[in-house]
Design a protein around this motif. Structure first.
Motif, mmCIF file in Angstrom:
data_model
loop_
_atom_site.group_PDB
_atom_site.id
_atom_site.type_symbol
_atom_site.label_atom_id
_atom_site.label_comp_id
_atom_site.label_asym_id
_atom_site.label_seq_id
_atom_site.Cartn_x
_atom_site.Cartn_y
_atom_site.Cartn_z
ATOM 1 N N GLU A 44 0.840 -1.183 0.000
ATOM 2 C CA GLU A 44 0.000 0.000 0.000
ATOM 3 C C GLU A 44 0.880 1.240 0.000
ATOM 4 O O GLU A 44 1.871 1.298 0.724
ATOM 5 C CB GLU A 44 -0.894 0.042 1.233
ATOM 6 N N ARG A 67 0.356 5.313 0.457
ATOM 7 C CA ARG A 67 -0.601 6.345 0.886
ATOM 8 C C ARG A 67 0.008 7.726 0.649
ATOM 9 O O ARG A 67 1.116 7.992 1.098
ATOM 10 C CB ARG A 67 -0.921 6.152 2.359
ATOM 11 N N GLU A 103 -0.465 11.730 1.301
ATOM 12 C CA GLU A 103 -1.130 12.729 2.120
ATOM 13 C C GLU A 103 -0.555 14.093 1.782
ATOM 14 O O GLU A 103 0.567 14.179 1.284
ATOM 15 C CB GLU A 103 -0.953 12.426 3.608
ATOM 16 N N TYR A 127 -5.611 12.149 -7.084
ATOM 17 C CA TYR A 127 -6.531 11.026 -7.237
ATOM 18 C C TYR A 127 -7.044 10.934 -8.682
ATOM 19 O O TYR A 127 -7.025 9.867 -9.287
ATOM 20 C CB TYR A 127 -7.705 11.132 -6.260
ATOM 21 N N VAL A 147 -9.425 8.364 0.545
ATOM 22 C CA VAL A 147 -9.631 8.074 1.957
ATOM 23 C C VAL A 147 -10.258 9.314 2.588
ATOM 24 O O VAL A 147 -9.672 10.392 2.553
ATOM 25 C CB VAL A 147 -8.292 7.729 2.659
ATOM 26 N N ALA A 171 -6.610 11.380 2.308
ATOM 27 C CA ALA A 171 -5.463 10.777 1.632
ATOM 28 C C ALA A 171 -5.913 10.086 0.352
ATOM 29 O O ALA A 171 -7.106 9.875 0.132
ATOM 30 C CB ALA A 171 -4.784 9.753 2.545
ATOM 31 N N LEU A 191 -5.008 6.499 -1.526
ATOM 32 C CA LEU A 191 -4.382 5.215 -1.240
ATOM 33 C C LEU A 191 -4.290 4.391 -2.515
ATOM 34 O O LEU A 191 -5.285 4.222 -3.218
ATOM 35 C CB LEU A 191 -5.197 4.454 -0.193
#
Length: 115
Positions: free
Chosen positions: A2, A4, A6, A20, A38, A54, A56
């Protein structure tokens, strides 16, 4: 594995939405990575809030890391984010995490850290 993403700063949510949209729209990532948004957790209730916390990326194969890396760098070059982007990688050993983070920081013209 994963990964992530931020963001910190006034334009945090805008930056994450842009990232995104970029990653979710990258056809080369389809099948190799699942990209999701997220939502923020409301600290008072513990429930999900309306904001974006976030992005992901869950990779089904290590080969997807290369394309995710290229897509992220292309987004960063074209978008020039105003917020600092932090990257957290889990599901692999510490040595591989350090290697991946160096790759995500390629071409950074500030401090060499992923943005």
């Amino acid at each position: 594995m994963e990964i992530r993403f931020e963001a910190v700063g006034a334009a945090r949510e805008e930056e994450l939405l842009s990232l995104y949209d970029w990653l979710a729209g990258d056809r080369a990532l389809r099948g190799g990575a699942r990209v999701t948004r997220v939502a923020e957790t409301d600290p008072g209730t513990g429930r999900m809030g309306p904001g974006l916390d976030a992005v992901l990326a869950v990779l089904s194969a290590v080969s997807g890391v290369g394309q995710l890396h290229l897509s992220y760098l292309a987004w960063r070059r074209s978008h020039r984010p105003r917020s600092r982007i932090s990257i957290d990688i889990s599901g692999v050993d510490a040595e591989r995490v350090a290697e991946l983070l160096r790759g995500f920081g390629e071409g950074d013209d500030s401090d060499g850290e992923p943005r």
